[in-house]
Design a protein around this motif. Structure first.
Motif, PDB file in Angstrom:
ATOM      1  N   GLY A  57      42.101  41.873  45.163  1.00  0.00           N
ATOM      2  CA  GLY A  57      43.445  41.804  44.597  1.00  0.00           C
ATOM      3  C   GLY A  57      43.517  42.323  43.179  1.00  0.00           C
ATOM      4  O   GLY A  57      44.461  43.033  42.812  1.00  0.00           O
ATOM      5  N   GLU A  58      42.502  42.013  42.375  1.00  0.00           N
ATOM      6  CA  GLU A  58      42.521  42.441  40.969  1.00  0.00           C
ATOM      7  C   GLU A  58      42.515  43.970  40.864  1.00  0.00           C
ATOM      8  O   GLU A  58      43.223  44.564  40.052  1.00  0.00           O
ATOM      9  CB  GLU A  58      41.309  41.877  40.234  1.00  0.00           C
ATOM     10  CG  GLU A  58      41.251  42.259  38.760  1.00  0.00           C
ATOM     11  CD  GLU A  58      39.820  42.195  38.202  1.00  0.00           C
ATOM     12  OE1 GLU A  58      38.916  41.739  38.934  1.00  0.00           O
ATOM     13  OE2 GLU A  58      39.631  42.623  37.052  1.00  0.00           O
ATOM     14  N   ILE A  59      41.742  44.623  41.723  1.00  0.00           N
ATOM     15  CA  ILE A  59      41.683  46.093  41.702  1.00  0.00           C
ATOM     16  C   ILE A  59      43.016  46.681  42.152  1.00  0.00           C
ATOM     17  O   ILE A  59      43.514  47.661  41.591  1.00  0.00           O
ATOM     18  CB  ILE A  59      40.527  46.605  42.572  1.00  0.00           C
ATOM     19  CG1 ILE A  59      39.178  46.058  42.062  1.00  0.00           C
ATOM     20  CG2 ILE A  59      40.505  48.128  42.638  1.00  0.00           C
ATOM     21  CD1 ILE A  59      38.798  46.472  40.658  1.00  0.00           C
ATOM     22  N   VAL A  60      43.611  46.051  43.161  1.00  0.00           N
ATOM     23  CA  VAL A  60      44.924  46.510  43.642  1.00  0.00           C
ATOM     24  C   VAL A  60      45.946  46.419  42.517  1.00  0.00           C
ATOM     25  O   VAL A  60      46.679  47.369  42.241  1.00  0.00           O
ATOM     26  CB  VAL A  60      45.380  45.668  44.854  1.00  0.00           C
ATOM     27  CG1 VAL A  60      46.818  45.991  45.240  1.00  0.00           C
ATOM     28  CG2 VAL A  60      44.447  45.906  46.033  1.00  0.00           C
ATOM     29  N   GLU A  61      45.978  45.285  41.848  1.00  0.00           N
ATOM     30  CA  GLU A  61      46.987  45.077  40.796  1.00  0.00           C
ATOM     31  C   GLU A  61      46.736  46.007  39.603  1.00  0.00           C
ATOM     32  O   GLU A  61      47.660  46.595  39.045  1.00  0.00           O
ATOM     33  CB  GLU A  61      46.995  43.619  40.332  1.00  0.00           C
ATOM     34  CG  GLU A  61      48.092  43.315  39.316  1.00  0.00           C
ATOM     35  CD  GLU A  61      49.433  43.975  39.634  1.00  0.00           C
ATOM     36  OE1 GLU A  61      49.886  43.883  40.793  1.00  0.00           O
ATOM     37  OE2 GLU A  61      50.028  44.627  38.711  1.00  0.00           O
TER      38      GLU A  61
END
Ligand SMILES: CCOC(=O)Cn1cc(-c2ncnc(N)c2C#N)cn1
Length: 291
Positions: A267-271
């Motif tokens: 999720g952190e990479i997506v955001e």
């Protein structure tokens, strides 16, 4: 790969890596930008929220900025709600079957060709260039249009002329280089290097060349942060560096050489990747991406 949208009144006819095309009853086409992202020739999961809308708005902005260079295929952004913001109704054109690519910097397949022969798409370059070198002047490096999933093959200007005639070949070269020069200059003023770009061009019945597809987006072009530019190594990607770094880090557990599909992005990479697309849009246009 995420399925194309089910758009009322439109018939899905084509899926690219990132975008989908639909027939419309009025004879126009509907071009829809998904949130899909790819890296290292793999479609990644999950999609990047809002990527399609952000890049659609970037294309629309560039079409407007370059309206004095050439007309474009945009008819309307008044599209069905399910694709609002990421869909554009476009004029149906007779598409040129050549990928029109301009390069201002040497990297990727151009660098590989240069290292093998000193030549890129039939153009001899000076010795001593390296990964990320700024070229003495931008070059037109056309390629064939590969089938879905294949790789475009570089072709020489002479091959383009053989395929479409010398008059149209010259017009395609001049248009591609003009679009690139204008885009590169404007982006550079705002701290973004557009290292290269691919444009798609169509013809109207009267022979007018029309800018189609998307324009000067991080999907059709290499965007580099100008303050990180350093010839001699792979450049930082403005939009995909977080993805690339994670995929090639031990954290992902993925072996790029294994040809296994990459793991799902955290999720952190997506955001953080979404934020880079927003930042690229806002930096270029001076407008706020409101979501
Ligand atoms: C959305 C994904 O489409 C493509 O990648 C390639 N493609 C473009 C066309 C096209 N055909 C006629 N008129 C147009 N205006 C267009 C456009 N754009 C077809 N395939």
């Amino acid at each position: 790969m995420s399925a194309p949208y089910d758009v009322p009144g439109a018939t899905h006819v084509y899926s690219g890596k990132v975008r989908d095309l639909y027939d419309l009853p009025n004879g126009h086409l509907l071009m829809v930008a998904s949130d899909r992202i790819s890296a290292y020739d793999h479609a990644l999961e999950p999609p990047i929220p809002d990527k399609g809308e952000i890049l659609t708005r970037m294309s629309l902005w560039w079409f407007d900025q370059l309206a004095d260079v050439a007309p474009n295929h945009v008819v309307s952004t008044d599209v069905p709600d399910v694709v609002a913001g990421r869909g554009i109704e476009v004029e149906r054109l007779d598409m040129v079957t050549v990928e029109c690519i301009a390069r201002g910097y040497l990297t990727g397949s151009g660098l590989a060709d240069y290292r093998a022969s000193g030549v890129v798409s039939g153009i001899a370059l000076p010795p001593g260039l390296t990964d990320g070198s700024k070229l003495p002047e931008p070059i037109f490096t056309p390629s064939t249009k590969a089938e879905y999933g294949g790789h475009d093959e570089p072709i020489s200007y002479e091959q383009v002329a053989d395929a479409v005639g010398s008059e149209l070949a010259a017009r395609l070269r001049d248009l591609t280089l003009e679009v690139y020069a204008r885009g590169e200059a404007l982006a550079r003023e705002r701290g973004i290097i557009v290292a290269d770009t691919k444009i798609e061009v169509g013809l109207r019945g009267d022979g007018t060349l029309v800018l189609a597809d998307e324009l000067l987006t991080p999907d059709s072009s290499r965007f580099w942060p100008a303050d990180a530019w350093e010839p001699g190594r792979a450049q930082t990607s403005y939009d995909k560096q977080f993805v690339r770094d994670w995929l090639t880090s031990p954290a992902s557990g993925w072996d790029r050489a294994s040809d296994t599909p990459p793991p799902r992005l955290p999720g952190e990479i997506v955001e953080r990747t979404r934020a880079r697309y927003v930042e690229a849009y806002e930096t270029l246009t001076g407008e706020t991406f409101r979501r």
